[in-house]
Every structure is written in structure tokens, then in C-alpha cells.
Design a protein around this motif. Structure first.
Motif, PDB file in Angstrom:
ATOM      1  N   MET A 201       0.824  -1.191   0.000  1.00  0.00           N
ATOM      2  CA  MET A 201       0.000   0.000   0.000  1.00  0.00           C
ATOM      3  C   MET A 201       0.866   1.251   0.000  1.00  0.00           C
ATOM      4  O   MET A 201       0.380   2.323   0.264  1.00  0.00           O
ATOM      5  N   ALA A 202       2.093   1.186  -0.269  1.00  0.00           N
ATOM      6  CA  ALA A 202       2.983   2.347  -0.148  1.00  0.00           C
ATOM      7  C   ALA A 202       2.469   3.548  -0.937  1.00  0.00           C
ATOM      8  O   ALA A 202       2.294   3.493  -2.145  1.00  0.00           O
ATOM      9  N   ILE A 203       2.200   4.612  -0.203  1.00  0.00           N
ATOM     10  CA  ILE A 203       1.750   5.857  -0.810  1.00  0.00           C
ATOM     11  C   ILE A 203       2.916   6.828  -0.888  1.00  0.00           C
ATOM     12  O   ILE A 203       3.095   7.515  -1.892  1.00  0.00           O
ATOM     13  N   LEU A 204       3.715   6.877   0.170  1.00  0.00           N
ATOM     14  CA  LEU A 204       4.836   7.807   0.251  1.00  0.00           C
ATOM     15  C   LEU A 204       6.156   7.063   0.300  1.00  0.00           C
ATOM     16  O   LEU A 204       6.237   5.971   0.852  1.00  0.00           O
ATOM     17  N   THR A 205       7.178   7.699  -0.233  1.00  0.00           N
ATOM     18  CA  THR A 205       8.533   7.197  -0.052  1.00  0.00           C
ATOM     19  C   THR A 205       9.210   8.054   1.013  1.00  0.00           C
ATOM     20  O   THR A 205       8.793   9.191   1.279  1.00  0.00           O
ATOM     21  N   LEU A 206      10.234   7.513   1.604  1.00  0.00           N
ATOM     22  CA  LEU A 206      10.980   8.253   2.610  1.00  0.00           C
ATOM     23  C   LEU A 206      11.580   9.520   1.998  1.00  0.00           C
ATOM     24  O   LEU A 206      11.503  10.601   2.583  1.00  0.00           O
ATOM     25  N   ASP A 207      12.151   9.401   0.801  1.00  0.00           N
ATOM     26  CA  ASP A 207      12.810  10.556   0.179  1.00  0.00           C
ATOM     27  C   ASP A 207      11.841  11.696  -0.111  1.00  0.00           C
ATOM     28  O   ASP A 207      12.139  12.852   0.164  1.00  0.00           O
ATOM     29  N   GLU A 208      10.669  11.386  -0.675  1.00  0.00           N
ATOM     30  CA  GLU A 208       9.726  12.464  -0.975  1.00  0.00           C
ATOM     31  C   GLU A 208       9.161  13.085   0.302  1.00  0.00           C
ATOM     32  O   GLU A 208       8.896  14.290   0.351  1.00  0.00           O
ATOM     33  N   THR A 209       9.027  12.282   1.343  1.00  0.00           N
ATOM     34  CA  THR A 209       8.532  12.808   2.611  1.00  0.00           C
ATOM     35  C   THR A 209       9.580  13.708   3.250  1.00  0.00           C
ATOM     36  O   THR A 209       9.256  14.790   3.757  1.00  0.00           O
ATOM     37  N   LYS A 210      10.847  13.310   3.191  1.00  0.00           N
ATOM     38  CA  LYS A 210      11.909  14.157   3.736  1.00  0.00           C
ATOM     39  C   LYS A 210      12.013  15.459   2.955  1.00  0.00           C
ATOM     40  O   LYS A 210      12.259  16.513   3.549  1.00  0.00           O
ATOM     41  N   THR A 211      11.801  15.423   1.658  1.00  0.00           N
ATOM     42  CA  THR A 211      11.797  16.648   0.853  1.00  0.00           C
ATOM     43  C   THR A 211      10.658  17.555   1.293  1.00  0.00           C
ATOM     44  O   THR A 211      10.835  18.757   1.480  1.00  0.00           O
ATOM     45  N   TRP A 212       9.462  16.980   1.492  1.00  0.00           N
ATOM     46  CA  TRP A 212       8.288  17.745   1.940  1.00  0.00           C
ATOM     47  C   TRP A 212       8.551  18.389   3.308  1.00  0.00           C
ATOM     48  O   TRP A 212       8.187  19.537   3.552  1.00  0.00           O
ATOM     49  N   LEU A 213       9.204  17.628   4.183  1.00  0.00           N
ATOM     50  CA  LEU A 213       9.491  18.116   5.533  1.00  0.00           C
ATOM     51  C   LEU A 213      10.723  19.020   5.599  1.00  0.00           C
ATOM     52  O   LEU A 213      10.992  19.624   6.634  1.00  0.00           O
ATOM     53  N   ARG A 214      11.477  19.052   4.495  1.00  0.00           N
ATOM     54  CA  ARG A 214      12.739  19.794   4.427  1.00  0.00           C
ATOM     55  C   ARG A 214      13.748  19.264   5.452  1.00  0.00           C
ATOM     56  O   ARG A 214      14.351  20.018   6.209  1.00  0.00           O
ATOM     57  N   VAL A 215      13.887  17.939   5.465  1.00  0.00           N
ATOM     58  CA  VAL A 215      14.808  17.266   6.374  1.00  0.00           C
ATOM     59  C   VAL A 215      15.985  16.735   5.576  1.00  0.00           C
ATOM     60  O   VAL A 215      15.801  16.026   4.581  1.00  0.00           O
TER      61      VAL A 215
END
Length: 100
Positions: free
Chosen positions: A1-15
Motif C-alpha cells: 500500500m505504499a503511498i509515500l517514499t521516505l525521500d519524498e517525505t523528507k523533501t516535503w518536511l525539508r529534512v
């Protein structure tokens, strides 16, 4: 069910860096489970509204860690409720015995 990847989430969070990876992965899983439990429909990374819903929820939880386990913060509550309503109504599972 993966909706998000770690990389795109870190980009969104600016981490940057990997110090927060485990916490972010946990939040991703929790947001995807939250959506599944609320809508009873499995989404994947191709549904942009589901993706945005999870990103907003993860960002709120990440920025307000002391409030984990409570409702989304006031600043995002309306956004979350609005997107969740759209996802529930647009993608609700078909009723048993009813043909599409």
C-alpha cells in the motif's frame, strides 16, 4: 500500500540527513494506516490526493510530536477533514451485491 517514499517525505518536511529516518518512516506508516482505517480503501502512490493527505498528516505529526495520539493540530484540521471527506466519497468501496 505504499503511498509515500521516505525521500519524498523528507523533501516535503525539508529534512536533510538520516538522523530522523526511523521516526519519519514510522509516521509514514501511521499516516497510511490512518487513511486506510478511515476510508477502507487501499491507495498507492498514483493517487495524488491520498499522497497529499499523508504528507500533510505526517508533517503535522512531525512538527507537533508532543501531540502524537491526539487530533491533528488546529491549523491543519480543516485541510485533513476536507481531503478525508473527498477520499471517502470518491473512493468508497462498492456495496456488497451492487454492480458498478
Amino acid at each position: 500500500m505504499a503511498i509515500l517514499t521516505l525521500d519524498e517525505t523528507k523533501t516535503w518536511l525539508r529534512v536533510d540527513g538520516s538522523d530522523e529516518d526511523a521516526a519519519i518512516e514510522m509516521l509514514i506508516g501511521a499516516a497510511e494506516t490512518y487513511l486506510l482505517n478511515a476510508v477502507e480503501v487501499e491507495f498507492d502512490s498514483t493517487n495524488q490526493l491520498a499522497k497529499l493527505f499523508c504528507l500533510v498528516l505526517v508533517a503535522d505529526w512531525y512538527e507537533n510530536r508532543e501531540l502524537i495520539g491526539s487530533q491533528p493540530s488546529e491549523k491543519v484540521r480543516f485541510t485533513i477533514q476536507s481531503m478525508l471527506a473527498q477520499l471517502q466519497h470518491a473512493y468508497s468501496p462498492p456495496e456488497e451485491g451492487v454492480s458498478p
